[in-house]
Motif scaffolding. Sequence first.
Motif, PDB file in Angstrom:
ATOM      1  N   ASP A 164       0.821  -1.211   0.000  1.00  0.00           N
ATOM      2  CA  ASP A 164       0.000   0.000   0.000  1.00  0.00           C
ATOM      3  C   ASP A 164       0.856   1.263   0.000  1.00  0.00           C
TER       4      ASP A 164
ATOM      5  N   ASP B 257      -1.771  -7.569   2.853  1.00  0.00           N
ATOM      6  CA  ASP B 257      -1.537  -6.220   3.398  1.00  0.00           C
ATOM      7  C   ASP B 257      -2.857  -5.454   3.468  1.00  0.00           C
TER       8      ASP B 257
ATOM      9  N   LYS C 265      -6.091  -4.221   7.170  1.00  0.00           N
ATOM     10  CA  LYS C 265      -6.870  -3.015   7.486  1.00  0.00           C
ATOM     11  C   LYS C 265      -8.108  -3.356   8.322  1.00  0.00           C
TER      12      LYS C 265
ATOM     13  N   HIS D 299       1.159  -5.259  11.818  1.00  0.00           N
ATOM     14  CA  HIS D 299       2.316  -4.585  11.226  1.00  0.00           C
ATOM     15  C   HIS D 299       3.468  -4.512  12.235  1.00  0.00           C
TER      16      HIS D 299
ATOM     17  N   HIS E 206       6.717  -8.326   2.896  1.00  0.00           N
ATOM     18  CA  HIS E 206       5.971  -7.546   3.891  1.00  0.00           C
ATOM     19  C   HIS E 206       4.556  -8.110   4.059  1.00  0.00           C
TER      20      HIS E 206
HETATM   21 ZN   LIG Z   1       1.648  -2.795   5.046  1.00  0.00          ZN
END
Ligand SMILES: [Zn+2]
Length: 428
Positions: A130, A177, A181, A249, A269
């Motif tokens: 992102d 990723d 959220k 994260h 990641h």
């Molecule tokens: Zn991230």
Amino acid sequence: MKTISIPEGMQTAVFVMEAGALKDAAQVIREYFPGKTPWIVADGNTWAAAGERVAEVIREAGITAKEPKIFPAVPQPHPYESTCQELAKMITEDTVPVAVGSGVINDLVKRASGIAGVRYFCVATAASVDGYTSAGAALSVDGLKKTMPCPAPYAVLADTDVLKSAPAPMMAAGYADLFAKVVAGAEWKITDLLGILPIDKKAWDLVQKNLRMWLEDSSNLGYLFDGLASTGYSMQVYNDSRPASGMEHLMSHVWEMEGLTYKGEDVSHGFKVGIGTLAAVRLMEFVLGLSEAEARKLAKPCETLEERQANMKELLKRNCYGNPEKIALDKFKAGDAAIERRELIFRNWDRIRYLLKGQIFSYDETRRLLLEAHAPVRPQEIGLDKEQFYHCLFTAQLIRARYTFVDLLYEAGLLEEAAKTLDIMFEE
Ligand SMILES: [Zn+2]
């Protein structure tokens, strides 16, 4: 040139996205960086995927470019601050750096351009992170994971033909990723409820309004890239990563600082974040399954400062996490303050459960969706054994000031108990 709309007030002026969009690279340079000399930065893979074509388009348009900088494909370039400093020295005022790549290349060029004080152009090669549209770059500074300040790209171009042909694990990483959220949102709802950090409506909406729709179908590249881009904007709006990042994260940062590799390669990641996300959802389900009375009964006594310090010393003994002691102790509440905070949590227990219920997917559903996206769901699939996994859960709380779900469980005296439910992640 097909552009997609950008929310107001962004540092990014234009976002071009369509099949075959590489052909528009020269037009973007002419319109948004008039008179500048393009300088492509890529690696062996991204040069082949898009860089060479971008160079050709620029040449055919009669624009003189600087000799491109192409990092080798193997070993992959690392996100070192020192590399950014080197790149920055090669950027003159009349240069427009053109980052052709995904996470690392974009972060390197973003930061180097920031240091040099010029605007840059990002050509995305995979829907894997992102960070395309966010300000700041995730870099390794003397071995420590830090978000270094720098503006977002002034122009972004995403050719969906290129994104589609990126290696499948990169899209899976992007999906994981984006899935994070869900956790970030749950935490923010809780901090808002407890009066720790209020929700910012504009930043919230950019991530959360369409999140469920984006996550519904992991094979939908348009949804995925939209979601990742919108998340980047929300970080620009909020000037912090709170809208997009939570305990998952922080877990990934711990593993990064520990130099986690799997089969000799860095773990992406997104894959680290995906495992962290699944852990977070499992912990949230633990809370969902407990009544206030049960939670109060299960809670262990608050730690004293001396106990906390001793535990921290043990957790941080690998000494690869920088010096987070001050950050961790600033978060720590002792005596009456600890009891007061715990009361606040238990008084709001049912509201917290209500908020969680409305925000998260179940553990099984999260696992299913990640699997469907071809993202790893078991810690051992990214090279973690139980010891490193559990150690990280407790250490993640120490490295940043951000209040996460781990903090909530710790303050409620339930962290150890909740962690016991994570063993299931290692099973088939
Ligand atoms: Zn991230």
